[in-house]
Write a protein that holds these residues in place. Structure first.
Motif, PDB file in Angstrom:
ATOM      1  N   GLU A  11       0.819  -1.204   0.000  1.00  0.00           N
ATOM      2  CA  GLU A  11       0.000   0.000   0.000  1.00  0.00           C
ATOM      3  C   GLU A  11       0.853   1.255   0.000  1.00  0.00           C
ATOM      4  OE1 GLU A  11      -2.539  -0.392   3.346  1.00  0.00           O
ATOM      5  OE2 GLU A  11      -3.847  -1.896   2.404  1.00  0.00           O
ATOM      6  N   VAL A  12       1.957   1.222   0.735  1.00  0.00           N
ATOM      7  CA  VAL A  12       2.851   2.380   0.760  1.00  0.00           C
ATOM      8  C   VAL A  12       3.451   2.623  -0.624  1.00  0.00           C
ATOM      9  CG1 VAL A  12       5.028   3.262   1.687  1.00  0.00           C
ATOM     10  CG2 VAL A  12       3.356   2.211   3.211  1.00  0.00           C
ATOM     11  N   ILE A  13       3.922   1.553  -1.264  1.00  0.00           N
ATOM     12  CA  ILE A  13       4.516   1.691  -2.601  1.00  0.00           C
ATOM     13  C   ILE A  13       3.469   2.187  -3.598  1.00  0.00           C
ATOM     14  CG2 ILE A  13       5.494   0.404  -4.538  1.00  0.00           C
ATOM     15  CD1 ILE A  13       7.499   0.924  -2.429  1.00  0.00           C
ATOM     16  N   GLU A  14       2.253   1.646  -3.524  1.00  0.00           N
ATOM     17  CA  GLU A  14       1.189   2.078  -4.433  1.00  0.00           C
ATOM     18  C   GLU A  14       0.906   3.562  -4.265  1.00  0.00           C
ATOM     19  OE1 GLU A  14      -2.147  -0.369  -3.644  1.00  0.00           O
ATOM     20  OE2 GLU A  14      -1.438  -2.068  -4.842  1.00  0.00           O
ATOM     21  N   ARG A  15       0.850   3.985  -3.010  1.00  0.00           N
ATOM     22  CA  ARG A  15       0.562   5.397  -2.754  1.00  0.00           C
ATOM     23  C   ARG A  15       1.659   6.297  -3.308  1.00  0.00           C
ATOM     24  NH1 ARG A  15      -2.349   7.567   2.537  1.00  0.00           N
ATOM     25  NH2 ARG A  15      -2.504   9.767   1.958  1.00  0.00           N
ATOM     26  N   LEU A  16       2.876   5.900  -3.142  1.00  0.00           N
ATOM     27  CA  LEU A  16       3.991   6.704  -3.637  1.00  0.00           C
ATOM     28  C   LEU A  16       4.043   6.693  -5.168  1.00  0.00           C
ATOM     29  CD1 LEU A  16       6.713   5.680  -1.056  1.00  0.00           C
ATOM     30  CD2 LEU A  16       5.394   7.784  -1.116  1.00  0.00           C
ATOM     31  N   ILE A  17       3.731   5.539  -5.781  1.00  0.00           N
ATOM     32  CA  ILE A  17       3.711   5.465  -7.259  1.00  0.00           C
ATOM     33  C   ILE A  17       2.639   6.396  -7.808  1.00  0.00           C
ATOM     34  CG2 ILE A  17       3.138   3.975  -9.214  1.00  0.00           C
ATOM     35  CD1 ILE A  17       4.522   1.695  -7.780  1.00  0.00           C
ATOM     36  N   LYS A  18       1.446   6.365  -7.199  1.00  0.00           N
ATOM     37  CA  LYS A  18       0.378   7.252  -7.646  1.00  0.00           C
ATOM     38  C   LYS A  18       0.805   8.710  -7.572  1.00  0.00           C
ATOM     39  CE  LYS A  18      -3.769   4.537  -6.564  1.00  0.00           C
ATOM     40  NZ  LYS A  18      -4.990   4.498  -5.731  1.00  0.00           N
ATOM     41  N   SER A  19       1.356   9.083  -6.456  1.00  0.00           N
ATOM     42  CA  SER A  19       1.755  10.472  -6.269  1.00  0.00           C
ATOM     43  C   SER A  19       2.776  10.905  -7.310  1.00  0.00           C
ATOM     44  CB  SER A  19       2.329  10.654  -4.862  1.00  0.00           C
ATOM     45  OG  SER A  19       2.827  11.964  -4.700  1.00  0.00           O
ATOM     46  N   TYR A  20       3.809  10.110  -7.508  1.00  0.00           N
ATOM     47  CA  TYR A  20       4.855  10.520  -8.447  1.00  0.00           C
ATOM     48  C   TYR A  20       4.361  10.421  -9.892  1.00  0.00           C
ATOM     49  CZ  TYR A  20       9.559  11.465 -10.030  1.00  0.00           C
ATOM     50  OH  TYR A  20      10.648  12.063 -10.609  1.00  0.00           O
ATOM     51  N   PHE A  21       3.514   9.433 -10.199  1.00  0.00           N
ATOM     52  CA  PHE A  21       2.988   9.293 -11.565  1.00  0.00           C
ATOM     53  C   PHE A  21       2.144  10.513 -11.946  1.00  0.00           C
ATOM     54  CE2 PHE A  21      -0.213   7.972 -14.639  1.00  0.00           C
ATOM     55  CZ  PHE A  21       0.557   7.324 -15.586  1.00  0.00           C
ATOM     56  N   TYR A  22       1.316  10.994 -11.015  1.00  0.00           N
ATOM     57  CA  TYR A  22       0.507  12.184 -11.299  1.00  0.00           C
ATOM     58  C   TYR A  22       1.389  13.390 -11.588  1.00  0.00           C
ATOM     59  CZ  TYR A  22      -3.646   9.648  -9.708  1.00  0.00           C
ATOM     60  OH  TYR A  22      -4.671   8.748  -9.578  1.00  0.00           O
ATOM     61  N   ILE A  23       2.489  13.514 -10.866  1.00  0.00           N
ATOM     62  CA  ILE A  23       3.407  14.635 -11.100  1.00  0.00           C
ATOM     63  C   ILE A  23       3.992  14.554 -12.507  1.00  0.00           C
ATOM     64  CG2 ILE A  23       5.601  15.645 -10.384  1.00  0.00           C
ATOM     65  CD1 ILE A  23       4.912  14.710  -7.518  1.00  0.00           C
ATOM     66  N   VAL A  24       4.452  13.360 -12.901  1.00  0.00           N
ATOM     67  CA  VAL A  24       5.069  13.184 -14.220  1.00  0.00           C
ATOM     68  C   VAL A  24       4.024  13.357 -15.318  1.00  0.00           C
ATOM     69  CG1 VAL A  24       6.269  11.552 -15.721  1.00  0.00           C
ATOM     70  CG2 VAL A  24       6.886  11.716 -13.311  1.00  0.00           C
ATOM     71  N   ARG A  25       2.840  12.800 -15.107  1.00  0.00           N
ATOM     72  CA  ARG A  25       1.794  12.917 -16.125  1.00  0.00           C
ATOM     73  C   ARG A  25       1.411  14.371 -16.356  1.00  0.00           C
ATOM     74  NH1 ARG A  25      -3.868   9.977 -15.108  1.00  0.00           N
ATOM     75  NH2 ARG A  25      -4.188  11.794 -13.756  1.00  0.00           N
ATOM     76  N   LYS A  26       1.335  15.134 -15.309  1.00  0.00           N
ATOM     77  CA  LYS A  26       1.034  16.557 -15.443  1.00  0.00           C
ATOM     78  C   LYS A  26       2.124  17.270 -16.225  1.00  0.00           C
ATOM     79  CE  LYS A  26      -0.078  20.596 -12.598  1.00  0.00           C
ATOM     80  NZ  LYS A  26      -0.230  21.095 -11.204  1.00  0.00           N
TER      81      LYS A  26
END
Length: 734
Positions: free
Chosen positions: A643-658
């Protein structure tokens, strides 16, 4: 009033030169079944026998016949050059203007020859009309159209659809609202079965422009007459019903003249229908037609004038669109190149004069691709798409190697987040492809004025398309490379210190700390439960060691609270049995065994009793098969790590996608769109503006040249028609 019919004849001449059907002139259309006597009626009006005769269908092409009253003193139509000064009557065909026909037998032969030339000699028909003008001092001004007779059954070599062909040809002329229908019926048949009256009623249900002519009055059965028919009591026709008596076939074979036939007709009407004789007969028919035509022209002329003026404006615009003849080809070539480049850029910028209203084009479509197609596609990519918890756990375990993990490995996060970021590359490249395709299609939709030039010069159009296509194709690889680099840049360095990502990292760290604190309290309770009762006093050394261990735990927990990164000890206090030879910080504990040993007076060790209770216990498999991650349920610790890794992946992916969503359109605009706009004209001039190419590129399309000539001829005819109509004063018309 007498001046109106010559006006229409002049207009007929003007429009016959260009073969235009756009102006529907007032005229009399002669309609009847085969062998009903149409040709005989027309010959009686002219006073000469000049139409082809025979059995079956003879009139196989429409004959536009203009009768022009030409007295001896008329110098407008009589000229010494044509030798018509002293002639009583003569004829001229439109297809051979220079030849004057004085013998009406020659006129008949010319009609037959012209019919065979266009319609063949197999009884077929042709819609192209024959135009004949007859000048005479014994005719009234009329314009008549003789049509093929209506037939039902094909005979000889006629096609099977001869009835349909003739019906379509007849309807083409009688549907003209400015025409007067002269419906010819025979007196010896029932008028209710007349095909000519039926067709007339279909196009003129009120009968306002239909005049009935009853032929063959002398061939009725004995004891019968046509009084009811002529009085309109059988079938009423508003313009009237006129009876005539034509020459019989025997009279024609005996060369009976028209004048003798007219005398016999008058005698027959006086003898058979004395009360109706003055309102029937060929002379009365001619005067009636002349009167009807003049009044009809008077009613149609104002609308005709408006129609001519409107068409002059339309054809002037059409002729302007085809352009003038090319003078200086080098200058014209440069002008077209400049106009195309300007129109192309205007379409992209949205400043074109002719804005498309049916669909998005040019810059608007590129904007739609950026913010709708590309943006929605990126937003539809889920950060964890294709990533299962088993994959995350496997990545964590593979990143630790042979040692059990005390911390969540940073390598696993980078590995997984890079895998997800790579999913942004394909839609980014697709965005470049869509913009490239739109810029290619702009070539065909960049202004009406430019499109007319392209149609006019097809070779130039082809070369312009080649140059622009080559320029776009040359810019495609650098643009794709830049977009790929944008994704590669994001993959090159995972910036965990990004301000937006830092907040989520601290939140995940606090989540782990809270969870680890709960495990610490739980393990302390386990430790207290395994100590001896309060009656046993531990030695000072062990107490001191325990206190030190507790202080180490407290200091480590406080140190964790100060950290901001998520790479923490997920469970530094191990579950289960505590090693009796080690403290929490890993230092040896002296006399631990003695201090932990039970009181001899107490009960025996429960573990020993369990072992004694099961002496027959089966041996444990020391090397079980390594299970896959999907074949078992994740433990609480594993679930928390995922869950921790998923949360961090989501956060960083949104930054890169933006970042990608913002930078890819900018890259496409700079490397592709703006580059093409800035360099398009120079590319066209470099490749096309050469003196030796101008002659070849500006070869005009044959199709456009023909259309320009047709438009010019039509404009000339309409202008001339406008002058003719304007010569008629309103006082003369009424």
């Amino acid at each position: 009033m007498e001046a109106l019919i010559p006006v229409i004849n002049k207009l007929q001449d003007v429009f016959n030169t260009v073969g235009a059907d756009a102006i529907q002139l007032p005229q009399i259309v002669v309609l009847g079944t085969q062998s009903s006597g149409k040709s005989s009626v027309i010959e009686s009006l002219v006073g000469r026998s000049f139409l082809p005769r025979g059995v079956g269908i003879v009139t196989r092409r429409p004959l536009v016949l203009q009768l022009v009253y030409t007295p001896k003193e008329d110098r407008e139509h009589r000229s010494a050059e044509n030798g018509t000064l002293d002639l009583d009557e003569w004829g001229i065909f439109l297809h051979s203007r220079s030849k004057v026909y004085t013998d009406f037998e020659d006129i008949r032969k010319e009609i037959e020859a012209e019919t065979d030339r266009m319609a063949g000699s197999n009884k077929g028909i042709c819609p192209e009309p024959i135009n004949l003008k007859i000048y005479s001092k014994s005719v009234v001004n009329l314009t008549l159209i003789d049509l093929p007779g209506i037939t039902k059954v094909p005979v000889g070599d006629q096609p099977e659809d001869i009835e349909t062909q003739i019906s379509q040809l007849v309807l083409k002329y009688i549907c003209n609202p400015n025409s007067i229908i002269l419906a010819v019926v025979t007196a010896n048949t029932d008028m209710a079965t007349s095909e000519s009256l039926k067709l007339s009623k279909d196009v003129d249900p009120d009968g306002r422009r239909t005049l009935a002519v009853v032929t063959k009055l002398d061939l009725m059965d004995a004891g019968t007459d046509a009084i009811d028919i002529l009085c309109g009591r059988v079938i009423p026709v508003k313009l009237g019903i006129i009876g005539v008596v034509n020459r019989s076939q025997q009279d024609i074979m005996n060369n009976k003249s028209i004048q003798d036939a007219l005398k016999d007709e008058a005698a027959f009407l006086q003898r058979k229908y004395p009360t109706l004789a003055n309102r029937n007969g060929t002379p009365y028919l001619a005067k009636t037609l002349n009167r009807l035509l003049m009044h009809h022209i008077r009613d149609c002329l104002p609308e005709l004038k408006t129609r001519v003026n409107v068409m002059v404006s339309q054809f002037q615009t059409l002729l302007n669109s085809y352009g003038e003849d090319v003078g200086d080809k080098s200058q014209t070539l440069l002008q077209i190149i400049t106009k195309f480049a300007s129109s192309y850029c205007s379409t992209i910028e949205g400043t074109a004069r002719n804005i498309e209203t049916t669909e998005l084009r040019g810059g608007a479509r590129i904007c739609y691709i950026f913010h709708e197609a590309f943006g929605k596609t990126l937003n539809s990519i889920h950060p964890l798409a294709g990533l299962k918890k088993g994959d995350i756990l496997t990545a964590i375990q593979n990143a630790t190697g042979p040692r059990p993990a005390l911390f969540v490995p940073e390598v696993s996060f980078e590995l997984l987040v890079k895998r997800q970021i790579r999913r942004l590359e394909e839609p980014s490249l697709r965005c470049v492809e869509l913009v490239h395709d739109e810029m290619q299609s702009i070539i065909q939709h960049c202004g009406i004025e430019v499109q007319q030039e392209m149609l006019r010069f097809p070779k130039l159009h082809e070369r312009i398309v080649d140059v622009v296509t080559l320029l776009l194709r040359r810019r495609l690889p650098p643009t794709n490379q830049m977009v790929e680099n944008l994704v590669a840049i994001e993959l090159a360095y995972i910036n965990t210190k990004h301000p937006d990502f830092h907040k989520d990292a601290v939140l995940a760290s606090s989540l782990l700390q809270n969870t680890d604190g709960d495990h610490l309290k739980h393990n302390k309770r386990l430790l207290s439960a395994t100590r001896p009762s309060s009656t046993i006093i531990p030695n000072d050394t062990n107490s001191k060691s325990d206190n030190n261990s507790q202080d180490d735990v407290t200091s480590f927990s406080e140190q964790n609270k100060e950290q901001s990164m998520p790479w923490l000890l997920t469970n530094w206090l191990p579950h289960g049995k505590i090693d009796s030879n080690s403290s929490i910080d890993g230092s040896p504990v002296k006399n631990r065994e003695n201090s932990m040993s039970p009181n001899p007076n107490t009960d025996s060790n429960p573990m020993i009793e369990i072992q004694k209770a099961s002496p027959q216990q089966k041996p444990i498999n020391l090397l079980p098969v390594v299970p896959t991650q999907t074949s078992r349920k994740l433990s609480e610790r594993e679930q928390r790590d995922c869950e921790v890794i998923e949360r961090l992946i989501k956060s960083y992916f949104y930054i890169v996608r933006k970042s990608i969503q913002d930078s890819v359109p900018k890259a496409v605009m700079h490397f592709l769109v703006n580059y093409v706009k800035d360099n398009l004209q120079s590319e066209l001039v470099t490749h096309l503006y050469k003196s030796d190419h101008a002659e070849l590129l500006l070869n005009e399309s044959e199709h456009v040249a023909i259309r320009r000539k047709e438009a010019a001829d039509m404009l000339k005819a309409l202008t001339q028609a406008g002058h003719i109509i304007s010569e008629i004063r309103e006082t003369h018309m009424w």
